[in-house]
Each structure stands twice: as structure tokens, then as C-alpha cells.
Design an enzyme around this catalytic site. Structure first.
Site, PDB file in Angstrom:
ATOM      1  N   ASP A 112      36.328  27.268 -37.273  1.00 34.55           N
ATOM      2  CA  ASP A 112      34.721  26.959 -36.403  1.00 34.55           C
ATOM      3  C   ASP A 112      34.124  27.152 -37.706  1.00 34.55           C
ATOM      4  O   ASP A 112      33.632  26.336 -37.657  1.00 34.55           O
ATOM      5  CB  ASP A 112      34.950  27.649 -35.372  1.00 34.55           C
ATOM      6  CG  ASP A 112      36.038  26.961 -34.213  1.00 34.55           C
ATOM      7  OD1 ASP A 112      37.516  27.196 -34.816  1.00 34.55           O
ATOM      8  OD2 ASP A 112      35.848  27.515 -33.143  1.00 34.55           O
TER       9      ASP A 112
ATOM     10  N   ALA B 124      29.550  25.707 -34.211  1.00 35.19           N
ATOM     11  CA  ALA B 124      28.075  24.280 -34.397  1.00 35.19           C
ATOM     12  C   ALA B 124      26.478  24.290 -34.106  1.00 35.19           C
ATOM     13  O   ALA B 124      25.887  23.965 -34.924  1.00 35.19           O
ATOM     14  CB  ALA B 124      28.735  23.137 -33.790  1.00 35.19           C
TER      15      ALA B 124
ATOM     16  N   ARG C 168      32.541  25.041 -24.605  1.00 28.80           N
ATOM     17  CA  ARG C 168      33.811  25.909 -24.118  1.00 28.80           C
ATOM     18  C   ARG C 168      34.787  24.615 -23.702  1.00 28.80           C
ATOM     19  O   ARG C 168      35.569  24.604 -22.880  1.00 28.80           O
ATOM     20  CB  ARG C 168      33.225  26.193 -22.577  1.00 28.80           C
ATOM     21  CG  ARG C 168      32.310  27.555 -23.198  1.00 28.80           C
ATOM     22  CD  ARG C 168      32.061  28.676 -21.614  1.00 28.80           C
ATOM     23  NE  ARG C 168      31.095  26.998 -21.204  1.00 28.80           N
ATOM     24  CZ  ARG C 168      30.027  27.275 -19.840  1.00 28.80           C
ATOM     25  NH1 ARG C 168      30.544  28.528 -19.174  1.00 28.80           N
ATOM     26  NH2 ARG C 168      29.403  26.120 -19.194  1.00 28.80           N
TER      27      ARG C 168
END
Ligand code: MEV
Length: 312
Positions: A150, A104, A96
Site C-alpha cells: 500500500d 494514501a 477501510r
């Protein structure tokens, strides 16, 4: 049997990338390493570094995200019994914090489960796009409207330009560079920051111009990194920090960390990710990262140094 997922640091282009602009992004290599353990009635994961212990379907966001990941894996063809296992996770990046921990983790979990079940479609060359699509299911639970940056970097590694619809284009930096990433403290959920920027852009032409500039800087940054002009890339990162602060995405702690990194010799520094807290990223020539890291260690709870290089 282990599965690796990479963290990420956006060098240029966060928020603009949600609207379709490119983002210049580097992996934080092997941010998460997942090891398969004993059998369990339903998938269970333990991440001591993040104080996280969650089972498939537990109430709350992590349990829901895990359920979404499992459903996407089974939909892809992974046998459901492959999910009856306990997995333990070594995390080398904070959670976070704006460095792609959830993507990931999802990539590491998917790879570890595929390895354990010898599920070839997710292990063979060319499985990257398939893996990205699977991970998008759990990322949607965490982040709502996400660009996919991401997930792409967590799968691919290396450094490159990501653009929604075009995906990740790896690049080879003209000269090697180092990134120092420092965590300043908790941040609000990414979805809130994304919505905040969207509202600001709806209300003002100045905000729309600032967002446009953030995307333009990312596009220019790709050329600068390719050409090895780290000084100009650092300046572009400093300018991006100015625009991100205009959106109120910086905080006094982020500002102080950015100033400390620049004073210690970084070529450029800015918040990275959604902002409102979380991490900064500082650009350094290779071999000159130590004073920057030491200065940040005096004020930040976590600091890491990473290579900014093409995928090995
Ligand atoms: C979050 O790391 C980066 C944002 O641009 C959101 C996204 O791209 O999904 C703020």
C-alpha cells in the site's frame, strides 16, 4: 500547497504478498489530496468524506497512527514546529475498503507537511524510498504485519509488480485498460484477515498451495499486462477470486458484485485487498467500462473508474 497520495487496487497477489510473493497492483490516482490550512497547537486533520477529524495523539487507532507518522517525520529531520497546522483532506476513495486509504492519507499528509516546511529531503527526486519508510510507521499501527504494497503504490503511482524486499517495479501495459472499483460495504481490519490466512496455511497443505498459486498468478499477470493480453489477465483475476473465496475472504455481497461486473462485460473481476468485505476490482478494455460501472452503481454504495496505466 498540497500533498497527493494514491490509492491502490491489487489486481493479483493479495495475501500471498505478505509471505514474500509478488503482487500486481495499480494506483487509484490521486486518491487523497491534502491542503494545508491555518496554524494549530498540534497537527489536526479533517477528512469530511470519511467523517474523520483527528489530532496528533488522540486516543484510538487514527490518532495513534498519526502520532507514529509525526514521530517518523521528526526522526527524519522535519522540524517539529512544521506539525503545528490544520490540514484538510479531499478523499476520492472510500476508507477501510481495501483500496489503501490509510497509506494514501499518510503519503498525502507527509507530502503536504514537507511542502509547507520546504523540507527538501522528502520533496526531491529519489525521495520515494524515504517516504515509504516513514509511511510504514503509521501503516504498522493500522495493519500490523503488512507487506508494504500500500505504501509503495501510494508513493509511486502507476501500475507495476511489488515484491517485499525488492520494492515496486513499474510497468507499461501493452494496451491501455480501465479498472472499475466498487465498494460493497464494511470489512474487518486487514490484520484479522492476514492472521486468518496464516492460520489456514499453517493447518493445511491445500491452503498453502492456494496461496502459492495466488503469487504465481501475480507473476504471470505482469507478463500478460505487459503483452496487452487483457483477456488472459481477466481470466487470471477470475481464478484468483476462486482461491480467495476458498480462504472465506469473499462474502455474498462481494460474490454478487463480481458476478454483476462479469455479466456486464468485465474481462475479469475479484475482491481486492484483504477481503471479508470492502471492494471488488473489475478489468475492462478502455471505453467499455461504463456498462460495468452502471451495473455496479445499482448495487454498491460507491463506484469509481480509474485508468490502469504507467505513471504519468
Ligand atoms: C491489503 O490491501 C493486502 C494484503 O495483502 C495485506 C498486505 O499486503 O499488507 C492482505
Amino acid at each position: 500547497m498540497s500533498g497527493v497520495g494514491h490509492g491502490k487496487a491489487i489486481l493479483l497477489g493479495e495475501h500471498a504478498v505478505v509471505e514474500g510473493a509478488p503482487a500486481l497492483v495499480s494506483a487509484l490516482p490521486e486518491g487523497v489530496i491534502v491542503e494545508a490550512g491555518p496554524g494549530a497547537p498540534r497537527l489536526e486533520i479533517e477528512v469530511p468524506g470519511w467523517s474523520m477529524h483527528v489530532r496528533n495523539g488522540d486516543p484510538g487507532l487514527p490518532g495513534e497512527a498519526l502520532a507514529a507518522l509525526c514521530a517518523a517525520l521528526v526522526e527524519d529531520g522535519l522540524p517539529p514546529e512544521a506539525l503545528e497546522v490544520k490540514l484538510s483532506v479531499e478523499a476520492r476513495i472510500p476508507d477501510r475498503a481495501g483500496v489503501g486509504s490509510s497509506a494514501a492519507l499518510a503519503v498525502g499528509l507527509a507530502r503536504a507537511l514537507a511542502e509547507r516546511a520546504e523540507y527538501a529531503p522528502l520533496l526531491e527526486e529519489g525521495a520515494d524510498a524515504r517516504l515509504e519508510a516513514i509511511v510504514a510507521a503509521s501503516e504498522a499501527v493500522f495493519h500490523g504485519r503488512a507487506s508494504g504494497v500500500d505504501a509503495a503504490v501510494a508513493v509511486h503511482g502507476g501500475v507495476g509488480l511489488f515484491q517485499p524486499g525488492r520494492g515496486f517495479s513499474p510497468l507499461t501495459p501493452g494496451v491501455p485498460a480501465s479498472l472499475v472499483v466498487a465498494h460493497t460495504g464494511p470489512k474487518p481490519p486487514t490484520r484479522e484477515a492476514v492472521e486468518h490466512v496464516r492460520q489456514r496455511c499453517r493447518a493445511s497443505a491445500e491452503a498453502r498451495r492456494a496461496l502459492q498459486r495466488l503469487g504465481d498468478l501475480a507473476e504471470a499477470g505482469e507478463e500478460l499486462l505487459r503483452a496487452g493480453d487483457l483477456r488472459a489477465l481477466g481470466e487470471a483475476m477470475d481464478e484468483a477470486q476462486h482461491h480467495l473465496a476458498f480462504f472465506d475472504l469473499s462474502t455474498p455481497d462481494l460474490d454478487a458484485a463480481v458476478a454483476a461486473a462479469r455479466a456486464a462485460g468485465a474481462l475479469g473481476a475479484k475482491l481486492t485487498g484483504a477481503g471479508g468485505g470492502g471492494c471488488i476490482v473489475a478489468l475492462c478494455p478502455v471505453g467499455e467500462e461504463r456498462p460495468v460501472a452502471e451495473s455496479l452503481e445499482r448495487r454498491c454504495p460507491w463506484v469509481g473508474s480509474f485508468p490502469c496505466e504507467e505513471k504519468r
